[in-house]
Scaffold this motif. Structure first.
Motif, PDB file in Angstrom:
ATOM      1  N   UNK A 119      55.377  50.367  29.740  1.00 16.27           N
ATOM      2  CA  UNK A 119      54.688  51.436  30.739  1.00 16.27           C
ATOM      3  C   UNK A 119      53.413  50.658  31.242  1.00 16.27           C
ATOM      4  N   UNK A 120      52.956  50.567  32.657  1.00 13.96           N
ATOM      5  CA  UNK A 120      51.773  49.893  32.841  1.00 13.96           C
ATOM      6  C   UNK A 120      51.167  50.847  34.055  1.00 13.96           C
ATOM      7  N   UNK A 121      49.940  51.241  33.829  1.00  5.08           N
ATOM      8  CA  UNK A 121      49.261  52.003  34.751  1.00  5.08           C
ATOM      9  C   UNK A 121      48.998  51.101  35.946  1.00  5.08           C
ATOM     10  N   UNK A 122      48.325  51.733  36.789  1.00  5.72           N
ATOM     11  CA  UNK A 122      47.584  50.839  37.956  1.00  5.72           C
ATOM     12  C   UNK A 122      46.526  49.811  37.474  1.00  5.72           C
ATOM     13  N   UNK A 123      45.722  50.637  36.580  1.00  7.47           N
ATOM     14  CA  UNK A 123      44.751  49.724  36.017  1.00  7.47           C
ATOM     15  C   UNK A 123      45.146  48.679  35.178  1.00  7.47           C
ATOM     16  N   UNK A 124      46.492  48.990  34.256  1.00  9.71           N
ATOM     17  CA  UNK A 124      46.947  47.799  33.615  1.00  9.71           C
ATOM     18  C   UNK A 124      47.370  46.691  34.635  1.00  9.71           C
ATOM     19  N   UNK A 125      47.990  46.916  35.697  1.00 12.05           N
ATOM     20  CA  UNK A 125      48.834  46.129  36.642  1.00 12.05           C
ATOM     21  C   UNK A 125      47.501  45.453  36.970  1.00 12.05           C
ATOM     22  N   UNK A 126      46.726  46.085  37.541  1.00 14.20           N
ATOM     23  CA  UNK A 126      45.206  45.569  38.313  1.00 14.20           C
ATOM     24  C   UNK A 126      44.836  44.442  37.412  1.00 14.20           C
ATOM     25  N   UNK A 127      44.629  44.519  36.095  1.00 10.64           N
ATOM     26  CA  UNK A 127      44.216  43.652  35.096  1.00 10.64           C
ATOM     27  C   UNK A 127      45.161  42.522  35.178  1.00 10.64           C
ATOM     28  N   UNK A 128      46.523  42.435  34.781  1.00  7.89           N
ATOM     29  CA  UNK A 128      47.476  41.597  34.781  1.00  7.89           C
ATOM     30  C   UNK A 128      47.435  40.796  36.085  1.00  7.89           C
ATOM     31  N   UNK A 129      47.297  41.312  36.963  1.00  6.76           N
ATOM     32  CA  UNK A 129      47.324  40.564  38.452  1.00  6.76           C
ATOM     33  C   UNK A 129      46.272  39.603  38.383  1.00  6.76           C
ATOM     34  N   UNK A 130      45.214  40.198  38.220  1.00  5.22           N
ATOM     35  CA  UNK A 130      43.796  39.513  38.069  1.00  5.22           C
ATOM     36  C   UNK A 130      44.090  38.318  36.905  1.00  5.22           C
ATOM     37  N   UNK A 131      44.279  38.205  35.899  1.00  4.02           N
ATOM     38  CA  UNK A 131      44.558  37.397  34.734  1.00  4.02           C
ATOM     39  C   UNK A 131      45.434  36.438  35.571  1.00  4.02           C
ATOM     40  N   UNK A 132      46.595  36.666  36.156  1.00  3.95           N
ATOM     41  CA  UNK A 132      47.483  35.694  36.646  1.00  3.95           C
ATOM     42  C   UNK A 132      46.799  35.107  37.884  1.00  3.95           C
ATOM     43  N   UNK A 133      46.083  35.778  38.696  1.00  5.54           N
ATOM     44  CA  UNK A 133      45.666  34.972  39.909  1.00  5.54           C
ATOM     45  C   UNK A 133      44.537  34.001  39.347  1.00  5.54           C
ATOM     46  N   UNK A 134      43.759  34.571  38.242  1.00  9.93           N
ATOM     47  CA  UNK A 134      42.865  33.418  37.811  1.00  9.93           C
ATOM     48  C   UNK A 134      43.525  32.419  37.171  1.00  9.93           C
ATOM     49  N   UNK A 135      44.880  32.319  36.486  1.00  6.01           N
ATOM     50  CA  UNK A 135      45.523  31.183  36.003  1.00  6.01           C
ATOM     51  C   UNK A 135      46.053  30.354  37.121  1.00  6.01           C
ATOM     52  N   UNK A 136      46.474  30.923  38.216  1.00  2.00           N
ATOM     53  CA  UNK A 136      46.953  30.099  39.420  1.00  2.00           C
ATOM     54  C   UNK A 136      45.852  29.243  39.938  1.00  2.00           C
ATOM     55  N   UNK A 137      44.742  30.096  40.061  1.00  2.00           N
ATOM     56  CA  UNK A 137      43.459  29.009  40.447  1.00  2.00           C
ATOM     57  C   UNK A 137      42.911  28.274  39.537  1.00  2.00           C
ATOM     58  N   UNK A 138      43.194  28.404  38.191  1.00  2.00           N
ATOM     59  CA  UNK A 138      42.829  27.354  37.199  1.00  2.00           C
ATOM     60  C   UNK A 138      43.664  25.965  37.311  1.00  2.00           C
ATOM     61  N   UNK A 139      44.963  26.351  37.883  1.00  2.00           N
ATOM     62  CA  UNK A 139      45.958  25.363  38.111  1.00  2.00           C
ATOM     63  C   UNK A 139      45.465  24.483  39.379  1.00  2.00           C
ATOM     64  N   UNK A 140      44.709  25.054  40.244  1.00  2.00           N
ATOM     65  CA  UNK A 140      44.364  24.219  41.520  1.00  2.00           C
ATOM     66  C   UNK A 140      45.225  25.024  42.537  1.00  2.00           C
ATOM     67  N   UNK A 141      45.676  26.266  42.393  1.00  2.00           N
ATOM     68  CA  UNK A 141      46.442  26.787  43.476  1.00  2.00           C
ATOM     69  C   UNK A 141      45.961  27.714  44.341  1.00  2.00           C
ATOM     70  N   UNK A 142      46.014  27.857  45.496  1.00  2.00           N
ATOM     71  CA  UNK A 142      45.346  28.789  46.453  1.00  2.00           C
ATOM     72  C   UNK A 142      45.964  29.093  47.726  1.00  2.00           C
ATOM     73  N   UNK A 143      45.225  29.386  48.526  1.00  2.00           N
ATOM     74  CA  UNK A 143      45.605  30.002  49.988  1.00  2.00           C
ATOM     75  C   UNK A 143      46.431  29.221  50.486  1.00  2.00           C
ATOM     76  N   UNK A 144      47.464  29.445  51.032  1.00  2.00           N
ATOM     77  CA  UNK A 144      48.677  28.979  51.703  1.00  2.00           C
ATOM     78  C   UNK A 144      49.575  28.064  51.052  1.00  2.00           C
ATOM     79  N   UNK A 145      49.577  28.196  49.523  1.00  2.00           N
ATOM     80  CA  UNK A 145      50.268  27.355  48.592  1.00  2.00           C
ATOM     81  C   UNK A 145      51.687  28.256  48.346  1.00  2.00           C
TER      82      UNK A 145
END
Length: 656
Positions: A119-145
């Motif tokens: 079970x994931x609350x909206x806060x849980x989901x928000x935090x996991x999405x943020x972590x994943x977004x940070x990981x993608x950016x750390x790999x050099x991925x971003x807008x338009x990719x």
């Protein structure tokens, strides 16, 4: 078709309390609209007023406001929406809920075939999405990719989808049952830089490898730089070393993502920036990439849920689908925009027991269940007891999409699953539509198999060969005005988009479905117009023949096709799947043919009845009649990558 009787008697009527409490009634009251007819008229004659009202009602927030709701200067096929507006849909799906009571509401209820629940609350989901977004950016991925999603239905697939959008990337949903060739074609066409996948998944208790399939797909895609692998099956997964794992390219989800910061900036995007490319299979040629934007697909998804399915924040929706099909992203975007809860299930819907789906409805308190007629036809032979042993009182509506109903399975679902108390809200549109052209609602009385009518905002009509509106007879389903969710064309193929939808009548979208409107104003979808059967000058919808055939107690499902006939022009051939205890025989074949003759008349008698174990279907249970016909005639079946069971095509060839 000329003599086809639509529907029959009304079997469900909304109570005054249901109408008064509905989102649709509240919307009309808020905007001074006296009834549904007036709403349909205003929403299609003044599309700028309507979609502005929808954006306000859904509280779609913009960083910079739009100067114009819609710009039609380039013509109906090429509207621009929310002109000059800046917004990222993830702000509306997640960010804006933080600091409100919604942050503590469940966003996702997940169940795996093996019985695990998360079970994931909206806060849980928000935090996991943020972590994943940070990981993608750390790999050099971003807008338009462009980033592919080839994963099982675990919570992480929703996390990844939302994270790609958060960084301004382009989501490429891929069916979890695709083979390597289908994956490679789509990733290459979109120029993908990364891929989310998993080691494998479970299906009927067996491990289905996914990473080796991904590795094979990526052999000739040097431009794809990163693969993020979620561990779903662990030690049960077959090893893909040494050839599959390239340390510079592959990353375990659990190594890359959990240690990332739990907050992340949401990329500022324009309203019409590219959000997602969803590929659909064409009859010939390469798959079509339907292009969708931040202010398009998600807004239409939420509006359809709000108006047609009456979704409220208190609702829990479970739609039986895959993230590679439109209904997967539709469920994630629509529910999170409305602040409700959605159920994800990774596994077969009738495993370990045939009552698995009903047990999940009871366990998770599902209020809106989306299923397909094919699923229903497959479980009917197992009897009513499997349904009745579960408390389904949480349900307040059933949804259905993917293919036309036949009356007997519809009535079984209405009476046995719904207890005769809740509506079946039919829903039909497509990937290029971002949802429904026609649908149900909680205001309109229903007949078996019927749709309430067009979804508000959809200027739908049924026309004859000359493009004239018709009633009480079968014609082509068309849309006469643009809507916010319409695809912004096909990826790198604008001419194919125009030819597919806009070439037949000026400024009219021709959808490719046979439809009809009865004397009470209820709508019916009768199948794809390229599936139509013409016997001695009479047009016949395959659903008409199939409805008769599946009413036979020995038959689970059927597919009717047209084949060349030297005398009649075309004849009918029917492929039949029998109940588990049914046995093919010449006597049963004659019985089915006689049954069709009794119902439809001797001129429409099937030339042949063929028994098969399965019909070729997509994961959302749409029977692919064009492939049945191609296999029967010994022709190329075209792109079969979307099938969940491609072996069914070969069985048809053998049956012939």
């Amino acid at each position: 078709m000329e003599g086809f009787e639509f529907g029959g008697e009304i079997v469900w009527r909304p109570s005054p309390e249901t109408v008064a409490a509905s989102n649709l009634q509240a919307f009309m009251d808020r905007h001074g609209v006296k009834d549904l007819d007036e709403l349909m008229s205003r929403s299609t004659e003044d599309i700028a007023w309507f979609w502005d009202a929808v954006l306000q009602d859904l509280d779609i927030q913009f960083y910079e406001p739009y100067s114009q709701v819609v710009d039609l200067s380039a013509g109906y096929p090429w509207p621009r929406w929310c002109v000059d507006g800046q917004m990222n849909i993830i702000h509306n799906c997640l960010d804006k809920w933080m600091g409100t009571p919604t942050q503590n509401r469940l966003a996702i209820r997940w169940e795996g075939e093996e019985g695990n629940v998360r079970l994931l609350t909206y806060r849980d989901l928000w935090r996991e999405v943020n972590r994943t977004a940070n990981a993608l950016r750390a790999l050099g991925l971003g807008k338009g990719d462009a980033i592919g999603l080839y994963m099982p239905m675990v919570p992480e697939i929703a996390v990844a989808l939302l994270a790609i959008a958060k960084i301004g990337g382009v989501i490429l949903p891929l069916f979890s049952g695709f083979g390597a060739g289908a994956i490679a074609t789509r990733l290459a066409d979109a120029g993908a830089r990364a891929l989310f996948t998993a080691d494998g998944t479970y299906r009927r208790g067996k491990v289905v490898p996914m990473k080796p399939t991904a590795d094979e797909a990526l052999r000739d895609l040097p431009g794809l730089e990163h693969v993020i692998v979620y561990r779903r099956v662990g030690d049960a997964a077959p090893a893909s070393e040494p050839s599959g794992w390239l340390p510079a390219r592959d990353h375990w989800w659990h190594d890359l993502i959990p240690d990332q910061p739990a907050t992340a900036e949401t990329e500022r995007t324009s309203a019409e920036d590219l959000l997602m490319i969803i590929y659909t299979s064409g009859t010939t040629g390469r798959p079509k990439g339907a292009v969708h934007t931040h202010c398009g697909f998600p807004v239409k998804s939420a509006q359809d849920m709000y108006h047609s399915f009456d979704v409220k924040p208190s609702d829990t929706m479970y739609w039986m689908t895959d993230m590679g099909w439109m209904m997967g992203p539709w469920e994630v975007f629509g529910i999170t925009l409305l602040g409700g809860t959605f159920v994800l299930y990774d596994g077969a819907p009738d495993y370990l027991e045939v009552d698995r789906t009903w047990a999940m409805v009871e366990e998770h308190g599902v209020t809106i269940l989306g299923l397909s007629p094919t699923f229903v036809r497959a479980i009917i032979p197992h009897g009513e007891e499997a349904v009745q042993r579960h408390d389904l009182s949480s349900l307040r509506a059933l949804g259905s999409t993917g293919e036309p109903w036949n009356p007997d399975p519809w009535l079984w679902t209405f009476n046995v699953v719904g207890g005769g108390r809740i509506p079946i809200l039919n829903y039909s549109g497509g990937t290029e539509v971002s949802g429904g052209i026609v649908g149900g609602n909680l205001l309109t009385p229903l007949k078996p198999c019927a749709f309430s009518g067009p979804v508000p905002g959809m200027a739908a009509d049924v026309v004859d060969d000359e493009g004239n509106s018709v009633r009480n007879q079968v014609g082509e389903l068309v849309v006469r005005k643009p809507w916010i969710g319409m695809t912004r064309g096909f990826w790198q193929d604008p001419e194919r988009y125009i030819q597919s939808y806009w070439a037949r009548y000026p400024n009219v979208w021709v959808h490719g479905d046979w439809s009809a409107i009865d004397e009470d104003g209820l709508w019916y979808i009768l199948g794809r117009s390229d599936d139509v059967i013409k016997v001695a000058g009479k047009r016949l919808g395959p659903a008409e023949v199939e409805s008769v055939v599946v009413s036979h107690p020995a038959v689970v499902e059927a597919a009717a096709i047209a084949v060349p006939d030297p005398v009649k022009g075309q004849s009918v051939v029917v492929f039949v799947v029998l109940t588990p205890d049914g046995a093919p025989s010449n006597a049963l074949r004659d019985e089915i043919q006689h049954h069709v003759v009794q119902e439809l008349g001797k001129p429409l008698a099937p030339k042949e009845v063929k028994f098969v174990r399965d019909l070729p279907k997509t994961r959302n249970a749409k029977v692919m009649r064009r492939m049945v016909r191609a296999a029967y005639l010994g022709e190329d079946a075209g792109d079969t990558s979307a099938l969940v069971n491609p072996e069914a095509v070969e069985e048809i060839r053998r049956a012939v």
